[in-house]
Motif scaffolding. Structure first.
Motif, mmCIF file in Angstrom:
data_model
loop_
_atom_site.group_PDB
_atom_site.id
_atom_site.type_symbol
_atom_site.label_atom_id
_atom_site.label_comp_id
_atom_site.label_asym_id
_atom_site.label_seq_id
_atom_site.Cartn_x
_atom_site.Cartn_y
_atom_site.Cartn_z
ATOM 1 N N SER A 6 9.089 -15.211 39.863
ATOM 2 C CA SER A 6 8.956 -14.537 40.879
ATOM 3 C C SER A 6 7.585 -15.275 41.761
ATOM 4 O O SER A 6 7.582 -15.687 42.751
ATOM 5 N N GLY A 60 22.487 -6.250 46.402
ATOM 6 C CA GLY A 60 21.285 -7.128 46.913
ATOM 7 C C GLY A 60 20.242 -7.033 45.851
ATOM 8 O O GLY A 60 20.260 -6.437 44.987
ATOM 9 N N GLY A 61 19.253 -7.991 46.127
ATOM 10 C CA GLY A 61 18.022 -8.280 45.135
ATOM 11 C C GLY A 61 18.314 -8.552 43.871
ATOM 12 O O GLY A 61 17.386 -8.498 43.058
ATOM 13 N N VAL A 62 19.448 -9.032 43.640
ATOM 14 C CA VAL A 62 19.773 -9.709 42.318
ATOM 15 C C VAL A 62 19.307 -10.933 41.719
ATOM 16 O O VAL A 62 19.253 -11.372 40.626
ATOM 17 N N GLY A 63 18.912 -11.742 42.704
ATOM 18 C CA GLY A 63 18.317 -12.924 42.495
ATOM 19 C C GLY A 63 19.114 -14.038 43.081
ATOM 20 O O GLY A 63 19.288 -15.306 42.836
ATOM 21 N N LYS A 64 20.026 -13.641 43.969
ATOM 22 C CA LYS A 64 20.831 -14.938 44.906
ATOM 23 C C LYS A 64 20.033 -16.082 45.455
ATOM 24 O O LYS A 64 20.409 -17.291 45.056
ATOM 25 N N SER A 65 19.085 -15.653 46.030
ATOM 26 C CA SER A 65 18.308 -16.695 46.657
ATOM 27 C C SER A 65 17.556 -17.428 45.591
ATOM 28 O O SER A 65 17.285 -18.712 45.676
ATOM 29 N N THR A 66 17.055 -16.719 44.618
ATOM 30 C CA THR A 66 16.265 -17.438 43.420
ATOM 31 C C THR A 66 17.209 -18.342 42.866
ATOM 32 O O THR A 66 16.721 -19.687 42.577
ATOM 33 N N MET A 119 10.995 -19.784 49.871
ATOM 34 C CA MET A 119 11.104 -20.076 48.433
ATOM 35 C C MET A 119 11.022 -21.636 48.024
ATOM 36 O O MET A 119 10.630 -22.043 46.976
ATOM 37 N N PRO A 134 23.516 -10.172 50.778
ATOM 38 C CA PRO A 134 24.359 -9.291 50.075
ATOM 39 C C PRO A 134 25.398 -8.808 50.790
ATOM 40 O O PRO A 134 25.613 -8.602 51.828
ATOM 41 N N ASN A 157 21.182 -12.734 35.988
ATOM 42 C CA ASN A 157 19.935 -13.133 36.073
ATOM 43 C C ASN A 157 19.027 -11.797 35.833
ATOM 44 O O ASN A 157 19.420 -10.441 35.378
ATOM 45 N N MET A 158 17.642 -12.002 35.498
ATOM 46 C CA MET A 158 16.802 -10.879 34.868
ATOM 47 C C MET A 158 17.185 -10.215 33.852
ATOM 48 O O MET A 158 17.036 -9.265 33.698
ATOM 49 N N PRO A 209 16.445 -15.133 31.763
ATOM 50 C CA PRO A 209 15.631 -14.087 31.484
ATOM 51 C C PRO A 209 14.795 -13.539 32.592
ATOM 52 O O PRO A 209 14.422 -14.510 33.617
ATOM 53 N N PHE A 210 14.427 -12.217 32.715
ATOM 54 C CA PHE A 210 13.343 -11.884 33.530
ATOM 55 C C PHE A 210 11.860 -12.536 33.247
ATOM 56 O O PHE A 210 11.900 -12.405 31.987
ATOM 57 N N ASP A 211 11.439 -13.099 34.107
ATOM 58 C CA ASP A 211 10.067 -13.650 33.854
ATOM 59 C C ASP A 211 9.473 -13.569 35.130
ATOM 60 O O ASP A 211 9.726 -14.304 36.243
#
Ligand SMILES: Nc1ncnc2c1ncn2[C@@H]1O[C@H](COP(=O)(O)OP(=O)(O)OP(=O)(O)O)[C@@H](O)[C@H]1O
Ligand SMILES: [Mg+2]
Length: 287
Positions: A248, A44-50, A81, A164, A216-217, A242-244
C-alpha cells in the motif's frame, strides 16, 4: 430539451456514423495490441487497481510493451499508483499521447484529464432525474473515446483496470475486439467470495476467457479458501498475494511494489502470477 419527434432525421448530427467511425478508429488503434486483459471484481476495494499496476510493471520489466487503461472513470487511481499523476498529456491532431512510467508503461486515465482540484467527474444528463439512465451510455462513450483517441502504439498487453461491479465488463468486452481475457480478484472473506462468485459467472459469459482468480490480501482475515472457489467455478487459480502494508505504501508513492521490493513475498507472488498469465497468453495459437 428536444424530443426525437422534434428532430427530422437525427438533426443532421449523424450520430450513428460518428459512432461507427469512432469504432473503426478504435479497431485501428488496437490492431497493434496483442492482448487486452481486464482486471475485474464485483467487490470494491479488494485490490483490482493494485493487481493491475503490479501486473503492468511486472510485464514491463520483462520486455513486454505495456499500457494501462484506467476504466474507473469516477474513482481513477492508476495515474497515482503508477506515478504519472500530473504528467501532461501530449495532444496531436488526431490522438492523445499517454504519459509513460519510468519502466515505460503507458497510462491513460480520467485523472490525467480532470483539473487538479480533486473535483470528481460528473455526468451532465438532460435532467438530473435522468442521470442514472444516461450514466452507462456516457461511460461507454467515454471509454470508447479513450480507446480510440489514445496513441497506444504497438503493445504486447493493454491492462484495463475496471471499477467495482459486475456490469462494467460487458462494456469493455463490447468495445474491445481483442479482449484476451479477464483476471478476477478476491480477498479471503465470505462476503467477497459471495460477490466474486457472481463476477466469475458474468466473466464466463463474456466472449473472452477467464484467465484466473487472484487472492489478494491473503492472511489478513481467516477467510475461505480461494483455491476451492476457483476449483468450484472451474477457473485457474493464479496465486495468493499476502497482505503487506508496504504494498500500500508503494502504491501511494506511485511505484509498483514489484519494482521497489521485488524479493519480498508479495512482490514474488505478483511476479509469479504475471509470469503465469503471460505464459498462458504466449502459448495461445497465433491468429
Ligand atoms: N496485498 C496488499 N497488501 C496491503 N495493502 C494492499 C494490498 N493490495 C491492495 N492494498 C491496498 O488496499 C487498498 C485498496 O486497493 P485497490 O485500490 O487496489 O482496490 P480496488 O479493488 O481497485 O478498489 P476499487 O474497488 O475502489 O477500485 C489500497 O490502499 C491498496 O494500496
Ligand atoms: Mg480500483
Amino acid at each position: 430539451m428536444k424530443k426525437y419527434k422534434d428532430i427530422v432525421g437525427d438533426g443532421g448530427s449523424d450520430v450513428v456514423a460518428q459512432v461507427t467511425e469512432q469504432q473503426a478508429r478504435l479497431q485501428r488503434r488496437l490492431a497493434d495490441v496483442r492482448f487486452v486483459v481486464a482486471v475485474v471484481s464485483g467487490k470494491g476495494g479488494v485490490g483490482k487497481s493494485t493487481v493491475t499496476a503490479n501486473l503492468a510493471a511486472a510485464w514491463a520489466t520483462t520486455q513486454w510493451r505495456v499500457g494501462v487503461l484506467d476504466a474507473d472513470l469516477n474513482g481513477p487511481s492508476m495515474a497515482k499508483m503508477l506515478g504519472v499523476r500530473g504528467h501532461p498529456l501530449a495532444v496531436t491532431s488526431d490522438a492523445v499521447e499517454p504519459p509513460a512510467t519510468a519502466h515505460g508503461v503507458a497510462v491513460m486515465s480520467m485523472d490525467l484529464l480532470l483539473p487538479a482540484d480533486d473535483a470528481p467527474l460528473t455526468w451532465e444528463a438532460p435532467s438530473q432525474a435522468e442521470s442514472h439512465t444516461w450514466r452507462g451510455a456516457m461511460e461507454a462513450n467515454a471509454l470508447r473515446e479513450f480507446l480510440a483517441d489514445t496513441d497506444w502504439g504497438a503493445l504486447d498487453a493493454l491492462v484495463v483496470d475496471l471499477p467495482p461491479g459486475t456490469d462494467r465488463l460487458a462494456t469493455i468486452a463490447s468495445l474491445t475486439p481483442v479482449l484476451a481475457g479477464t483476471v478476477i480478484v478476491t480477498i479471503p472473506s465470505e462476503v467477497s467470495h459471495l460477490v466474486v462468485r457472481k463476477s466469475i459467472t458474468v466473466a464466463q459469459r463474456a466472449k473472452a476467457p477467464v484467465l484466473g482468480l487472484v487472492e489478494n490480501m491473503a492472511g489478513l482475515f481467516p477467510g475461505p479458501d480461494a483455491t476451492a472457489l476457483a476449483a468450484e467455478a472451474g477457473i485457474p487459480f493464479l496465486g495468493s498475494v499476502p497482505f503487506d502494508r508496504s504494498v500500500s505504501i508503494a502504491a501511494d508513492r506511485g511505484s509498483p511494489f514489484v519494482v521497489t521490493e521485488p524479493a519480498s513475498p508479495a512482490a514474488r507472488a505478483f511476479l509469479t502470477i504475471a509470469a503465469k498469465i503471460r505464459d498462458g497468453l504466449e502459448r495461445r495459437p497465433c491468429c
